[in-house]
Design a protein around this motif. Structure first.
Motif, PDB file in Angstrom:
ATOM      1  N   ILE A   1       7.896  38.852   0.100  1.00  0.00           N
ATOM      2  CA  ILE A   1       7.614  39.109  -1.312  1.00  0.00           C
ATOM      3  C   ILE A   1       8.780  38.615  -2.156  1.00  0.00           C
ATOM      4  CG2 ILE A   1       7.221  40.881  -3.062  1.00  0.00           C
ATOM      5  CD1 ILE A   1       4.833  40.521  -1.236  1.00  0.00           C
ATOM      6  N   LEU A   2       8.483  37.667  -3.046  1.00  0.00           N
ATOM      7  CA  LEU A   2       9.507  37.154  -3.955  1.00  0.00           C
ATOM      8  C   LEU A   2       8.921  37.114  -5.357  1.00  0.00           C
ATOM      9  CD1 LEU A   2      12.442  35.900  -3.807  1.00  0.00           C
ATOM     10  CD2 LEU A   2      11.293  33.725  -4.159  1.00  0.00           C
ATOM     11  N   SER A   3       9.517  37.864  -6.252  1.00  0.00           N
ATOM     12  CA  SER A   3       9.035  37.914  -7.623  1.00  0.00           C
ATOM     13  C   SER A   3      10.219  38.236  -8.512  1.00  0.00           C
ATOM     14  CB  SER A   3       7.962  38.995  -7.766  1.00  0.00           C
ATOM     15  OG  SER A   3       7.397  39.001  -9.053  1.00  0.00           O
ATOM     16  N   GLY A   4      10.115  38.029  -9.831  1.00  0.00           N
ATOM     17  CA  GLY A   4      11.224  38.180 -10.761  1.00  0.00           C
ATOM     18  C   GLY A   4      12.110  39.396 -10.561  1.00  0.00           C
ATOM     19  N   ALA A   5      11.714  40.637 -10.788  1.00  0.00           N
ATOM     20  CA  ALA A   5      10.446  40.973 -11.392  1.00  0.00           C
ATOM     21  C   ALA A   5      10.669  42.065 -12.429  1.00  0.00           C
ATOM     22  CB  ALA A   5       9.459  41.484 -10.339  1.00  0.00           C
TER      23      ALA A   5
ATOM     24  N   TYR B   1      19.394  39.843 -10.896  1.00  0.00           N
ATOM     25  CA  TYR B   1      18.528  38.756 -10.461  1.00  0.00           C
ATOM     26  C   TYR B   1      18.741  37.577 -11.402  1.00  0.00           C
ATOM     27  CZ  TYR B   1      15.807  42.197  -7.748  1.00  0.00           C
ATOM     28  OH  TYR B   1      15.398  43.168  -6.859  1.00  0.00           O
ATOM     29  N   VAL B   2      19.048  36.416 -10.834  1.00  0.00           N
ATOM     30  CA  VAL B   2      19.187  35.188 -11.612  1.00  0.00           C
ATOM     31  C   VAL B   2      18.158  34.204 -11.075  1.00  0.00           C
ATOM     32  CG1 VAL B   2      20.740  33.342 -12.337  1.00  0.00           C
ATOM     33  CG2 VAL B   2      21.654  35.618 -11.862  1.00  0.00           C
ATOM     34  N   GLY B   3      17.267  33.738 -11.934  1.00  0.00           N
ATOM     35  CA  GLY B   3      16.207  32.863 -11.456  1.00  0.00           C
ATOM     36  C   GLY B   3      15.889  31.739 -12.410  1.00  0.00           C
ATOM     37  N   TYR B   4      15.198  30.748 -11.875  1.00  0.00           N
ATOM     38  CA  TYR B   4      14.812  29.592 -12.678  1.00  0.00           C
ATOM     39  C   TYR B   4      13.438  29.121 -12.233  1.00  0.00           C
ATOM     40  CZ  TYR B   4      16.080  25.923 -15.975  1.00  0.00           C
ATOM     41  OH  TYR B   4      16.161  25.133 -17.095  1.00  0.00           O
ATOM     42  N   ILE B   5      12.590  28.811 -13.211  1.00  0.00           N
ATOM     43  CA  ILE B   5      11.247  28.298 -12.921  1.00  0.00           C
ATOM     44  C   ILE B   5      11.129  26.893 -13.504  1.00  0.00           C
ATOM     45  CG2 ILE B   5       8.764  28.609 -13.302  1.00  0.00           C
ATOM     46  CD1 ILE B   5       9.293  31.620 -13.516  1.00  0.00           C
TER      47      ILE B   5
END
Length: 549
Positions: free
Chosen positions: A51-55, A257-261
């Protein structure tokens, strides 16, 4: 090869995938009838491993499913306290005032969560109700009935040789047979792809669209941590010609959480999504937050972004599509978990009614209707033009006109644009390399930014090297004969785990697939311009093992 004989187990409902959609369906089925036999099959080594989500979670679906989730200890511990949106340039940024954003973009009442941990908790609730959950069980095939309907799945096949033949410790797996089969595999699931093609479920919808989401979990200096802060950005480093943006969420325990889309409809085959993410962390605003901290985990996953007009028919003979298998993410909100939960609830109620009426293996048309007319449809319909506007005008134009469209619909209940079309698939959007210039990306510094293989180690990915590669080429010659001269073989760059390489240490270049690195993001299955790569399920338990993601 002779047909494999397998034992069978029968259930009322067989659910593929222990994500928020599948677990919601299982819980709701047992709430409606404790005597129903329900099984959930999960390919990860444990519930939550994949499971990988922002979130940031909108709790509406969970509240509908388990109204007393707070009293039962659901891991929703960090309410959103601060909501920021920035347009970034290379050296700074402009914060957009919250009053400019349409009401649905407000995160008040939402929670910063680890969806892996939420799913682990949901699995406990399901098992307490009598749901059987089997992790480490890949579902590799569908089982069809005499009239072509889906009646079950094959799960638990282990021990094949690399060439696909049974090895010395081969286990054929079992046929799990149900009155209904629910597919909650997430974006671009392999069995979901099969039923969409077999039953032409996409005949009357627009093309599916996707983004590639990459995420790191960091521990930061307590002085820089602001529990409950949610920040989204667009602009640098992608610029305003390519869709995408970042998220930075402050959860508990000084973790962020640090993320990029990166939207996968980008044209330039030289674009390197993973390196755009790494470059983003060097922006002064982000670097200041992360300096002195440490990266704890990394992962990547495809995100559905087609929205309302890309939802296929979700009911097929013998089963339904749930959650991201149907493409239920709200793109501007960057949220899909609540809709996944709603879809599981709707599917459970439709299946329960059918079973109670003595029906089995038919189309649950009521589920598809309720999905479109209920909370999910209402959530997605108002934002349906944002992705097409992004594709036509770039993210800044899409933000401006898309925001106007959402405000207009909020007030007047209809859109001046109607329902816009997406046009090309993400694979078709890729242009020949001759139309573009290579992009020079800075070398990772090992402090804020990291090379792919180093980061993949932080996804805790593992695959048995003796099994057949789960990444298949329809034609082994296409990568070198077609993709390399025409597109400079973009698989070298679009994969966020370094699976694909063009090796030039001989007379002729060769295409190498390092399937052991695969984090199951499905980007290759989506973005390959020749649509030559097919993602299939490896044996159960293999893949990433995400902690607190």
């Amino acid at each position: 090869m002779a047909e494999i004989e397998r034992e069978s187990m029968e259930y009322d409902v067989v659910i593929v995938g222990a994500g928020p959609a599948g677990l919601s369906a299982a819980i709701r089925l047992k709430q409606l009838d404790p005597d129903l036999q329900v099984v959930v099959l999960e390919k990860g080594s444990e519930v939550g491993a994949h499971i990988l989500s922002g979130a940031v979670l909108d709790p509406s679906g969970l509240t509908r499913l388990i109204p007393d989730w707070k009293e039962k200890g659901a891991p929703l511990n960090v309410p959103v306290r601060e909501d920021n949106f920035y347009i970034l340039g290379e050296a700074g940024g402009i914060r957009l005032p919250n009053w400019m954003m349409p009401p649905l973009m407000n995160n008040h009442g939402n929670y910063i969560v680890s969806m892996g941990n939420v799913c682990r908790w949901m699995a406990q609730q399901a098992e307490a109700l009598g749901v059987e959950i089997f992790p480490g069980m890949s579902c590799t095939e569908l089982v069809y009935g005499e009239n072509g309907e889906v009646i079950g799945v094959v799960a638990g096949e282990f021990g094949k040789n690399p060439d696909g033949t049974p090895g010395p410790n081969y286990e054929p797996g079992m046929n799990l047979i149900g009155k209904y089969v629910m597919l909650g595999e997430g974006a671009r699931g392999s069995l979901s792809k099969e039923v969409i093609a077999r039953y032409e479920l996409d005949a009357n919808c627009d093309v599916p669209k996707f983004g590639l989401g990459m995420k790191e979990l960091w521990e930061v200096d307590p002085a820089k941590h602001n529990e409950g802060e949610v920040t989204h950005t667009m602009g640098w480093p992608l610029g305003f010609g390519t869709g995408g943006g970042s998220f930075v969420y402050h959860l508990e325990n000084n973790q962020v959480y640090v993320g990029y889309i990166v939207d996968l409809n980008y044209r330039n085959p030289y674009l390197y999504p993973y390196m755009e993410f790494q470059r983003f962390k060097h922006h002064p605003m982000i670097a200041k937050l992360l300096e002195g901290g440490r990266r704890v985990a990394y992962g990547a996953r495809a995100v559905t972004k087609g929205g309302w007009q890309s939802i296929p028919q979700t009911a097929f003979p013998g089963g339904v599509l749930l959650g991201c298998s149907a493409g239920l993410v709200n793109l501007p909100r960057i949220k899909g978990n609540h809709n996944a939960m709603h879809s599981g609830i709707e599917a459970a109620e439709a299946a329960h009614a059918a079973i109670r009426a003595g029906r089995a293996h038919d189309r649950l048309e009521e589920y598809d209707r309720r999905l479109r007319e209920g909370p999910v449809g209402k959530d997605l319909k108002i934002v349906r033009n944002v992705a097409p506007l992004n594709g036509r005008l770039g993210p800044l134009g899409g933000l401006t006109l898309g925001g106007f469209d959402m405000w207009f619909q909020t007030i007047f209940r209809f859109s001046l644009f109607g329902t816009l079309k997406h046009g090309k698939t993400d694979a078709q959007a890729t242009e020949p390399a001759a139309k573009h210039k290579p992009i020079d990306y800075p070398k990772p510094d090992g402090k804020l930014s990291f090379d792919r293989l180093t980061n993949v180690a932080y996804s805790f990915t593992n695959h048995d090297e003796h099994q057949p590669p789960h990444l298949k080429l329809k034609d082994p010659e296409i990568p070198i004969r077609v993709n390399l001269p025409k597109y400079d073989e973009p698989a070298q760059r679009y994969c966020p785990a370094g699976v694909y390489e063009v090796v030039r240490d001989g007379e002729a270049p060769t295409f190498v697939i390092n399937f052991q690195n695969c984090v199951h993001c499905k980007t290759c299955d989506i973005k390959d311009p020749s649509q030559n790569i097919v993602w299939t399920c490896p044996q159960g338990g293999d893949g990433p093992n995400y902690p607190n993601m």
